[in-house]
Design an enzyme around this catalytic site. Structure first.
Site, mmCIF file in Angstrom:
data_model
loop_
_atom_site.group_PDB
_atom_site.id
_atom_site.type_symbol
_atom_site.label_atom_id
_atom_site.label_comp_id
_atom_site.label_asym_id
_atom_site.label_seq_id
_atom_site.Cartn_x
_atom_site.Cartn_y
_atom_site.Cartn_z
ATOM 1 N N SER A 34 57.591 -10.045 -7.305
ATOM 2 C CA SER A 34 56.617 -10.694 -6.441
ATOM 3 C C SER A 34 55.865 -9.646 -5.630
ATOM 4 O O SER A 34 55.234 -8.763 -6.191
ATOM 5 C CB SER A 34 57.330 -11.718 -5.555
ATOM 6 O OG SER A 34 56.412 -12.543 -4.903
ATOM 7 N N GLU A 38 52.610 -12.308 -13.891
ATOM 8 C CA GLU A 38 53.159 -13.598 -13.482
ATOM 9 C C GLU A 38 52.512 -13.952 -12.154
ATOM 10 O O GLU A 38 51.909 -13.098 -11.498
ATOM 11 C CB GLU A 38 54.685 -13.540 -13.342
ATOM 12 C CG GLU A 38 55.199 -12.553 -12.306
ATOM 13 C CD GLU A 38 55.272 -13.095 -10.879
ATOM 14 O OE1 GLU A 38 55.316 -14.336 -10.718
ATOM 15 O OE2 GLU A 38 55.264 -12.296 -9.946
ATOM 16 N N HIS A 94 58.376 -16.400 -10.878
ATOM 17 C CA HIS A 94 59.025 -17.174 -9.821
ATOM 18 C C HIS A 94 59.793 -18.343 -10.438
ATOM 19 O O HIS A 94 59.447 -19.511 -10.285
ATOM 20 C CB HIS A 94 57.985 -17.666 -8.815
ATOM 21 C CG HIS A 94 57.415 -16.551 -7.979
ATOM 22 N ND1 HIS A 94 56.623 -15.559 -8.499
ATOM 23 C CD2 HIS A 94 57.547 -16.280 -6.660
ATOM 24 C CE1 HIS A 94 56.284 -14.722 -7.532
ATOM 25 N NE2 HIS A 94 56.834 -15.138 -6.406
#
Length: 348
Positions: free
Chosen positions: A143, A247, A317
């Site tokens: 992330s 992502e 995630h």
């Protein structure tokens, strides 16, 4: 979720002003000799750091420590692990100091980020990259930690690892990934879990081929919005001949389209050898006059590249995550929806 959600129209507009500098690689970091981290073994010491957002519940820090201990590791807590300055886990100097100190500490063999959120990019000018090159070790997170992965690769040449954060889920799949990557040091084959459950055909963890074929190259990327926020900076790696993995979470399709357009306009997409898109979790269209779908957006941006590309890899995630080496050499097979390590990613 654990990601820096900070890109707005103004940020992208500002980034666009410097993007022409990056076209063709002029503003990208010069390629650095790749540096492999030290191997990790049970009984070694890992450092827990919080380079991004503050942790709301102290229990999360306890759970991160217990998870590392359950994996057979000793734990060293960064001094500012539980600090707070606004939404951040302490000041920039404190968080960067914790990270620099963990790299310099000879007893610490790996560094695990307890969470993402936002703020890691603020640390990039404060990191001691030469000291990091001299003391290479595992860094694990995802992330917002994408900012660190790309800076470590572009500035120090260090291979790091995109995967679960300390306070995230350490389910059986993630723990198995950890042991296989770090303890067994396997040359991993990344293939989605095949488990239809009570469905007649598998629905979860499906991969979809965008453009078939195989490709080899160094793996670069991470969270799309955090990666794009590095546009125009020296912390973005060279994309030439690389396998790009991406992502994201909680981004409307039009924002995904805009960020991929940014990568296209800066010349990055035209340089890659292949594309692996993981999951875009909760990336649903909003109201208004309708929206392109994510599959349409992926087709629009990736098919014209004429390089192997697929979507749906277990990256992002999601509860079960691959642990992948950022900077490691891999081969991808877009028809099979798999990729694999080609070389060891640790010293020795």
């Amino acid at each position: 979720m654990h990601r820096r959600h900070f890109l707005g129209s103004a940020t992208l507009a500002a980034a666009a002003l410097v993007l022409p500098l990056a076209h063709g690689g002029a503003a990208l970091a010069a390629p650095r000799r790749r540096v492999l981290p030290l191997p990790l073994n049970p009984g070694d010491t890992v450092g827990l750091v919080s380079p991004s957002a503050a942790t709301d519940d102290p229990l999360d820090l306890q759970l991160a420590q217990e998870a590392m201990q359950a994996l057979g590791l000793k734990v060293r807590l960064a001094p500012h692990l539980a600090s707070r300055r606004g939404h951040l886990a302490g000041s920039d100097a404190e968080r960067a100091g914790d990270l620099n100190a963990m790299f310099a500490d000879r007893e610490v063999r790996a560094i695990v980020c307890v969470r993402g959120g936002s703020g890691a990019a603020r640390l990039l000018p404060l990191l001691d990259y030469e000291a990091i090159r001299r003391n290479p070790k595992v860094l694990l997170g995802y992330s917002d930690i994408t900012a660190l992965h790309n800076a470590l690769l572009s500035q120090a040449g260090l291979v790091s690892f995109h995967g679960p954060i300390g306070s995230g889920s350490w389910n059986a799949f993630n723990a198995d990934q950890f042991r296989r990557v770090f303890f067994a040091r396997e040359l991993m084959q990344y293939r989605n879990v095949s488990d239809p459950g009570d469905e007649l055909v598998q629905r979860r963890n499906r991969t979809v081929t965008i453009t078939g074929g195989t490709a080899r190259g160094e793996l670069v990327g991470g969270n799309l919005s955090v990666l794009v926020a590095l546009a125009g900076s020296r912390y973005l790696p060279d994309f030439r001949g690389k396998i790009l993995f991406l992502e994201d979470v909680s981004e409307a399709p039009y924002r995904v389209d805009r960020m991929l357009s940014t990568l296209k306009l800066m010349g990055a997409l035209d340089q890659v050898a292949g594309v692996i898109f993981g999951e875009c979790t909760e990336c649903d269209p909003g109201g208004g006059f309708g929206s392109l779908t994510l599959p349409q957006i992926f087709d629009d941006h990736f098919k014209p590249l004429k390089v192997p590309a697929y979507r749906g890899a277990m990256i992002g995630h999601i509860r079960q995550q691959f642990i992948v080496p950022v900077g490691g050499q891999v081969e991808m097979d877009a028809d099979a929806g798999t990729f694999r390590m080609l070389e060891p990613v640790f010293q020795g």
